[in-house]
Motif scaffolding. Structure first.
Motif, PDB file in Angstrom:
ATOM      1  N   GLU A  76      45.180 -24.567  59.458  1.00  0.00           N
ATOM      2  CA  GLU A  76      45.469 -23.397  58.630  1.00  0.00           C
ATOM      3  C   GLU A  76      44.397 -23.239  57.556  1.00  0.00           C
ATOM      4  N   VAL A  77      43.976 -24.338  56.961  1.00  0.00           N
ATOM      5  CA  VAL A  77      42.938 -24.310  55.929  1.00  0.00           C
ATOM      6  C   VAL A  77      41.619 -23.828  56.519  1.00  0.00           C
ATOM      7  N   ILE A  78      41.255 -24.378  57.678  1.00  0.00           N
ATOM      8  CA  ILE A  78      39.985 -24.032  58.310  1.00  0.00           C
ATOM      9  C   ILE A  78      39.966 -22.566  58.735  1.00  0.00           C
ATOM     10  N   ARG A  79      41.088 -22.033  59.179  1.00  0.00           N
ATOM     11  CA  ARG A  79      41.145 -20.616  59.579  1.00  0.00           C
ATOM     12  C   ARG A  79      40.795 -19.682  58.428  1.00  0.00           C
ATOM     13  N   GLU A  80      41.016 -20.105  57.196  1.00  0.00           N
ATOM     14  CA  GLU A  80      40.751 -19.258  56.027  1.00  0.00           C
ATOM     15  C   GLU A  80      39.292 -19.289  55.590  1.00  0.00           C
ATOM     16  N   GLU A  81      38.458 -20.076  56.252  1.00  0.00           N
ATOM     17  CA  GLU A  81      37.081 -20.251  55.788  1.00  0.00           C
ATOM     18  C   GLU A  81      36.325 -18.933  55.672  1.00  0.00           C
ATOM     19  N   MET A  82      36.422 -18.095  56.670  1.00  0.00           N
ATOM     20  CA  MET A  82      35.661 -16.837  56.610  1.00  0.00           C
ATOM     21  C   MET A  82      36.143 -15.955  55.473  1.00  0.00           C
ATOM     22  N   PHE A  83      37.467 -15.937  55.224  1.00  0.00           N
ATOM     23  CA  PHE A  83      38.017 -15.152  54.121  1.00  0.00           C
ATOM     24  C   PHE A  83      37.574 -15.734  52.775  1.00  0.00           C
ATOM     25  N   MET A  84      37.563 -17.044  52.674  1.00  0.00           N
ATOM     26  CA  MET A  84      37.230 -17.680  51.402  1.00  0.00           C
ATOM     27  C   MET A  84      35.727 -17.661  51.122  1.00  0.00           C
ATOM     28  N   ARG A  85      34.905 -17.530  52.158  1.00  0.00           N
ATOM     29  CA  ARG A  85      33.449 -17.541  51.976  1.00  0.00           C
ATOM     30  C   ARG A  85      33.008 -16.489  50.966  1.00  0.00           C
ATOM     31  N   ASP A  86      33.465 -15.270  51.125  1.00  0.00           N
ATOM     32  CA  ASP A  86      33.063 -14.201  50.205  1.00  0.00           C
ATOM     33  C   ASP A  86      33.538 -14.489  48.781  1.00  0.00           C
ATOM     34  N   ARG A  87      34.739 -15.018  48.661  1.00  0.00           N
ATOM     35  CA  ARG A  87      35.264 -15.326  47.319  1.00  0.00           C
ATOM     36  C   ARG A  87      34.444 -16.436  46.664  1.00  0.00           C
ATOM     37  N   ILE A  88      34.082 -17.454  47.433  1.00  0.00           N
ATOM     38  CA  ILE A  88      33.300 -18.564  46.882  1.00  0.00           C
ATOM     39  C   ILE A  88      31.896 -18.090  46.518  1.00  0.00           C
ATOM     40  N   LEU A  89      31.285 -17.290  47.378  1.00  0.00           N
ATOM     41  CA  LEU A  89      29.937 -16.782  47.063  1.00  0.00           C
ATOM     42  C   LEU A  89      29.958 -15.927  45.807  1.00  0.00           C
ATOM     43  N   LYS A  90      31.022 -15.172  45.609  1.00  0.00           N
ATOM     44  CA  LYS A  90      31.134 -14.359  44.394  1.00  0.00           C
ATOM     45  C   LYS A  90      31.228 -15.259  43.155  1.00  0.00           C
ATOM     46  N   ILE A  91      31.980 -16.337  43.259  1.00  0.00           N
ATOM     47  CA  ILE A  91      32.106 -17.279  42.139  1.00  0.00           C
ATOM     48  C   ILE A  91      30.751 -17.915  41.833  1.00  0.00           C
ATOM     49  N   CYS A 146      42.937 -22.882  44.047  1.00  0.00           N
ATOM     50  CA  CYS A 146      43.240 -23.604  45.295  1.00  0.00           C
ATOM     51  C   CYS A 146      42.977 -25.091  45.084  1.00  0.00           C
ATOM     52  N   PRO A 147      43.619 -25.948  45.885  1.00  0.00           N
ATOM     53  CA  PRO A 147      43.374 -27.385  45.766  1.00  0.00           C
ATOM     54  C   PRO A 147      41.924 -27.739  46.103  1.00  0.00           C
ATOM     55  N   SER A 148      41.391 -28.735  45.399  1.00  0.00           N
ATOM     56  CA  SER A 148      39.999 -29.152  45.610  1.00  0.00           C
ATOM     57  C   SER A 148      39.752 -29.616  47.040  1.00  0.00           C
ATOM     58  N   HIS A 149      40.752 -30.305  47.650  1.00  0.00           N
ATOM     59  CA  HIS A 149      40.515 -30.801  49.007  1.00  0.00           C
ATOM     60  C   HIS A 149      40.367 -29.661  50.014  1.00  0.00           C
ATOM     61  N   GLU A 150      41.016 -28.523  49.774  1.00  0.00           N
ATOM     62  CA  GLU A 150      40.842 -27.375  50.669  1.00  0.00           C
ATOM     63  C   GLU A 150      39.490 -26.716  50.421  1.00  0.00           C
ATOM     64  N   VAL A 151      39.115 -26.609  49.152  1.00  0.00           N
ATOM     65  CA  VAL A 151      37.820 -26.008  48.813  1.00  0.00           C
ATOM     66  C   VAL A 151      36.684 -26.851  49.388  1.00  0.00           C
ATOM     67  N   MET A 152      36.870 -28.176  49.415  1.00  0.00           N
ATOM     68  CA  MET A 152      35.841 -29.048  49.981  1.00  0.00           C
ATOM     69  C   MET A 152      35.582 -28.696  51.439  1.00  0.00           C
ATOM     70  N   TYR A 153      36.630 -28.444  52.229  1.00  0.00           N
ATOM     71  CA  TYR A 153      36.436 -28.040  53.629  1.00  0.00           C
ATOM     72  C   TYR A 153      35.624 -26.751  53.712  1.00  0.00           C
ATOM     73  N   TRP A 154      35.984 -25.774  52.899  1.00  0.00           N
ATOM     74  CA  TRP A 154      35.293 -24.483  52.962  1.00  0.00           C
ATOM     75  C   TRP A 154      33.835 -24.621  52.534  1.00  0.00           C
ATOM     76  N   VAL A 155      33.591 -25.361  51.456  1.00  0.00           N
ATOM     77  CA  VAL A 155      32.218 -25.519  50.963  1.00  0.00           C
ATOM     78  C   VAL A 155      31.380 -26.306  51.975  1.00  0.00           C
ATOM     79  N   MET A 156      31.965 -27.333  52.603  1.00  0.00           N
ATOM     80  CA  MET A 156      31.201 -28.096  53.596  1.00  0.00           C
ATOM     81  C   MET A 156      30.881 -27.234  54.815  1.00  0.00           C
ATOM     82  N   GLY A 157      31.795 -26.362  55.201  1.00  0.00           N
ATOM     83  CA  GLY A 157      31.520 -25.434  56.294  1.00  0.00           C
ATOM     84  C   GLY A 157      30.408 -24.466  55.914  1.00  0.00           C
ATOM     85  N   MET A 158      30.454 -23.969  54.700  1.00  0.00           N
ATOM     86  CA  MET A 158      29.420 -23.052  54.218  1.00  0.00           C
ATOM     87  C   MET A 158      28.075 -23.771  54.122  1.00  0.00           C
ATOM     88  N   ARG A 159      28.098 -25.026  53.739  1.00  0.00           N
ATOM     89  CA  ARG A 159      26.861 -25.826  53.659  1.00  0.00           C
ATOM     90  C   ARG A 159      26.277 -26.014  55.053  1.00  0.00           C
TER      91      ARG A 159
END
Length: 80
Positions: free
Chosen positions: A10-25, A42-55
């Motif tokens: 569920e966390v990983i599925r949100e990566e594309m949605f969260m990418r734009d929000r993280i880039l804006k931040i 959001c919890p840091s452990h979920e953000v870590m997944y998204w940031v590592m995917g973006m990296r």
């Protein structure tokens, strides 16, 4: 930011949605994962997944380390 631990899929599925929000931040400058998590609410452990995917796909890159945490900046370029 404690809460129920969500299913990883569920966390990983949100990566594309969260990418734009993280880039804006990150437009305001490099931030650590806990700083990004605080801005997103959001919890840091979920953000870590998204940031590592973006990296992995070149959307963000590490800059400097601060208090044991890397700071990440948005990477602009072809395809980003």
């Amino acid at each position: 930011m404690q809460g129920a631990v969500r299913d990883l899929r569920e966390v990983i599925r949100e990566e594309m949605f969260m990418r734009d929000r993280i880039l804006k931040i990150l437009q305001d400058g490099p931030k650590t994962v806990p700083e990004i998590a605080g801005a997103l609410g959001c919890p840091s452990h979920e953000v870590m997944y998204w940031v590592m995917g973006m990296r992995k796909y070149g959307h963000v890159a590490e800059t400097e380390e601060e208090d044991g945490f890397f700071k990440y900046k948005a990477v602009t370029g072809e395809g980003n």
